[in-house]
Design a protein around this motif. Structure first.
Motif, PDB file in Angstrom:
ATOM      1  N   GLU A  82     -12.368   0.215  -6.202  1.00  0.00           N
ATOM      2  CA  GLU A  82     -10.903   0.273  -6.251  1.00  0.00           C
ATOM      3  C   GLU A  82     -10.487   1.725  -6.089  1.00  0.00           C
ATOM      4  OE1 GLU A  82      -9.283  -1.774  -9.664  1.00  0.00           O
ATOM      5  OE2 GLU A  82      -9.530  -3.703  -8.671  1.00  0.00           O
ATOM      6  N   ASP A  83     -10.314   2.138  -4.828  1.00  0.00           N
ATOM      7  CA  ASP A  83     -10.086   3.546  -4.507  1.00  0.00           C
ATOM      8  C   ASP A  83      -8.734   3.830  -3.875  1.00  0.00           C
ATOM      9  OD1 ASP A  83     -12.686   4.285  -5.374  1.00  0.00           O
ATOM     10  OD2 ASP A  83     -13.518   3.584  -3.469  1.00  0.00           O
ATOM     11  N   CYS A  84      -7.907   2.804  -3.665  1.00  0.00           N
ATOM     12  CA  CYS A  84      -6.617   2.996  -3.004  1.00  0.00           C
ATOM     13  C   CYS A  84      -5.492   2.527  -3.917  1.00  0.00           C
ATOM     14  CB  CYS A  84      -6.593   2.251  -1.673  1.00  0.00           C
ATOM     15  SG  CYS A  84      -7.748   2.958  -0.470  1.00  0.00           S
ATOM     16  N   LEU A  85      -4.291   3.027  -3.658  1.00  0.00           N
ATOM     17  CA  LEU A  85      -3.161   2.827  -4.559  1.00  0.00           C
ATOM     18  C   LEU A  85      -2.144   1.864  -3.958  1.00  0.00           C
ATOM     19  CD1 LEU A  85      -1.510   5.806  -6.383  1.00  0.00           C
ATOM     20  CD2 LEU A  85      -0.182   3.873  -5.621  1.00  0.00           C
ATOM     21  N   GLN A  86      -1.722   0.925  -4.771  1.00  0.00           N
ATOM     22  CA  GLN A  86      -0.710  -0.040  -4.356  1.00  0.00           C
ATOM     23  C   GLN A  86       0.446  -0.045  -5.350  1.00  0.00           C
ATOM     24  OE1 GLN A  86      -3.142  -3.809  -5.783  1.00  0.00           O
ATOM     25  NE2 GLN A  86      -1.031  -4.389  -5.427  1.00  0.00           N
ATOM     26  N   TRP A 119       0.832  -1.193   0.000  1.00  0.00           N
ATOM     27  CA  TRP A 119       0.000   0.000   0.000  1.00  0.00           C
ATOM     28  C   TRP A 119       0.870   1.247   0.000  1.00  0.00           C
ATOM     29  CZ3 TRP A 119      -4.517  -0.605  -1.612  1.00  0.00           C
ATOM     30  CH2 TRP A 119      -5.395  -1.573  -1.136  1.00  0.00           C
ATOM     31  N   LEU A 120       0.425   2.264  -0.742  1.00  0.00           N
ATOM     32  CA  LEU A 120       0.943   3.629  -0.660  1.00  0.00           C
ATOM     33  C   LEU A 120      -0.195   4.492  -0.134  1.00  0.00           C
ATOM     34  CD1 LEU A 120       2.786   3.828  -4.100  1.00  0.00           C
ATOM     35  CD2 LEU A 120       3.810   3.474  -1.844  1.00  0.00           C
ATOM     36  N   SER A 121       0.047   5.781   0.103  1.00  0.00           N
ATOM     37  CA  SER A 121      -0.992   6.615   0.708  1.00  0.00           C
ATOM     38  C   SER A 121      -1.984   7.195  -0.305  1.00  0.00           C
ATOM     39  CB  SER A 121      -0.366   7.751   1.523  1.00  0.00           C
ATOM     40  OG  SER A 121       0.133   8.773   0.680  1.00  0.00           O
TER      41      SER A 121
END
Length: 162
Positions: A119-123, A82-84
């Protein structure tokens, strides 16, 4: 009146000479790969803050390559992190929760972000032992459990020796 004049004098002196006495400095980012247990994006964000750090925000190709190299050096090239970055609560794309800024540099993988439902977060998606280009960004459901990267900012000062 004398106090007012004295205060103005001090402010003038501070403005003119303050930079002379203030040491030069630069901010250095140090990254910590958290690989004990995968967690969802929200817990990753919370854990980094609990440790006095932020979930990592990548603002340049240099930072991206530094993180990818660290992932490979530490033997985690087959893990995802995970990134922010998130678009939760935003109508205008992704933002870094670690530093509050809009993404200016990106390293999305092919056809990403594909904006599938939730899918709302960045990896960082590591696809193997290949070149650094194999590690790209992907949008992911925030409730999925992944490892994560915390970012610590250290200030390095440069003092005059004379």
């Amino acid at each position: 009146m004398k106090l007012l004049v004295f205060n103005i004098f001090l402010l003038t002196v501070a403005a003119v000479f303050g930079q002379t006495f203030y040491p030069k400095h630069r901010v250095i980012k140090k990254y910590h790969l958290m690989t004990l247990a995968p967690v969802n994006w929200f817990r990753a964000l919370h854990h980094c803050r609990f440790l006095g750090m932020n979930l990592a925000s990548i603002t340049s190709l240099e930072e991206n390559n530094q993180i990818i190299q660290q992932i490979k050096i530490e033997g985690h090239e087959r893990k995802h992190f995970w990134l922010s970055g998130t678009k939760l609560g935003f109508n205008d794309g992704y933002h870094w929760m670690g530093n509050g800024k809009t993404l200016t540099f990106t390293n999305w993988g092919g056809l990403q972000p594909d904006n599938l439902p939730n899918e709302d977060c960045l990896q960082i998606w590591n696809v193997g032992d290949g070149p650094i280009d194999d590690s790209m960004w992907n949008d992911r459901n925030c409730s999925h459990d992944l490892y994560f990267i915390c970012e610590e900012e250290k200030i390095e000062y440069e003092y005059c020796s004379s």
